[in-house]
Design an enzyme around this catalytic site. Structure first.
Site, short mmCIF file in Angstrom:
data_model
loop_
_atom_site.label_atom_id
_atom_site.label_comp_id
_atom_site.label_asym_id
_atom_site.label_seq_id
_atom_site.Cartn_x
_atom_site.Cartn_y
_atom_site.Cartn_z
CE1 TYR A 154 -3.91 2.23 0.79
CE2 TYR A 154 -2.54 3.13 2.55
CZ TYR A 154 -3.67 3.19 1.76
OH TYR A 154 -4.55 4.22 1.94
CE LYS A 158 -3.67 4.95 -1.36
NZ LYS A 158 -4.71 5.42 -2.30
#
Length: 297
Positions: A154, A158
């Site tokens: 993640y 991001k």
């Protein structure tokens, strides 16, 4: 801050933060394409907007499917003439420590967050360029900006979105396209079990969306990273320290270690205007006066 006649497409808008964004944009006059993987969830949000007197179009599509995204943009174009605002909000979590993480889960999270945003942005890019107006918001995260245990996939996705934002903002500038990042902290299905219940009680998604509005209006900035949660707003920046010139002598490696405190000293750090700012300063420090770029843009 009115968005009358603007068309906004919000991905992952069937609930949580995407729903809050869609409702906020509609309240300020935008026509909203409500996208979600779950058709019934998208339709519920579109119905909420319509019940409040707004215009909405519910579209079930996966952001990782180029054909489905193209069809969604085509539907918005047929209905309202095109997409002015894109909010790349769709995402998933597959949290585990890196030691226990399956690479398939790493790829999946990068595919949804990074490639999904790239596919959607590409689908609206040409019409935004042609109309010389566009607003694109990438949903980044403090997990990408600063790291977070158990979120290697993640966090990587991001932070990659920040790099995508930086470049699209530069390429879109002369066409009136402004591209920014929003780093939210909100109580959603994605943060359930990640943040403490006491914290979640103060982190309503609706407290983030006012920040989104500032990123998509007529006077929106570009290349901003806005952090938002619990009604608090702050800006994050990727900075460059003044550093130190070491040279290329045989002792260069030893000198880098010896000068480490000076190299990382944050006094006088700057926010580079573009990526080659680093190379320009390095060459200037070495006494090079010739142009850095082979082709001036």
């Amino acid at each position: 801050m009115q968005l009358d006649e603007r068309v906004a497409m919000v991905t992952g808008a069937g609930g949580g933060l995407g729903r809050a964004h869609a409702l906020m944009l509609a309240r300020h006059g935008a026509r909203v394409v409500v996208n979600d993987m779950q058709a019934d969830a998208a339709e519920r949000v579109a119905d909420e907007i319509a019940a409040a007197g707004g215009d909405a179009l519910a579209v079930r599509a996966s952001v990782t499917d180029e054909a489905e995204v193209a069809a969604m943009v085509h539907s918005a174009t047929l209905a309202w003439g095109g997409v002015d605002i894109l909010v790349n909000n769709a995402g998933i979590l597959r949290d585990k420590s890196f030691a226990k993480m399956d690479l398939a889960d790493f790829r999946l999270v990068v595919e949804v967050h990074l490639m999904g945003a790239a596919i959607c942005s590409k689908a609206v890019w040409e019409q935004m360029r042609a109309r010389r107006f566009g607003r694109i918001v990438m949903t980044t995260s403090s997990s990408g900006l600063y790291g977070n245990f158990g979120q290697a996939n993640y966090g990587a996705a991001k932070m990659a979105l920040v790099g995508l934002m930086q470049t699209l903002a530069l390429e879109g500038e002369k066409y009136g396209i402004r591209v920014n990042c929003l780093a939210p902290t909100a109580a959603t299905a994605m943060t359930d079990g990640v943040l403490a219940p006491e914290a979640l009680a103060h982190l309503a998604p609706e407290a983030v969306s006012p920040g989104l509005l500032a990123l998509v209006g007529e006077d929106a900035p570009t290349r901003a990273i806005l952090c938002a949660g619990a009604g608090h707003f702050a800006a994050a920046n990727v900075t460059l320290t003044d550093g130190a010139f070491i040279g290329r002598g045989d002792d260069a490696a030893t000198r880098v270690a010896a000068e480490w405190d000076r190299i990382v000293d944050r006094r006088g750090e700057s926010v580079p205007a573009y990526g080659f700012t680093q190379a320009e300063r390095e060459l200037a420090s070495a006494g090079v006066t010739a142009p850095t770029m082979a082709v001036q843009r």
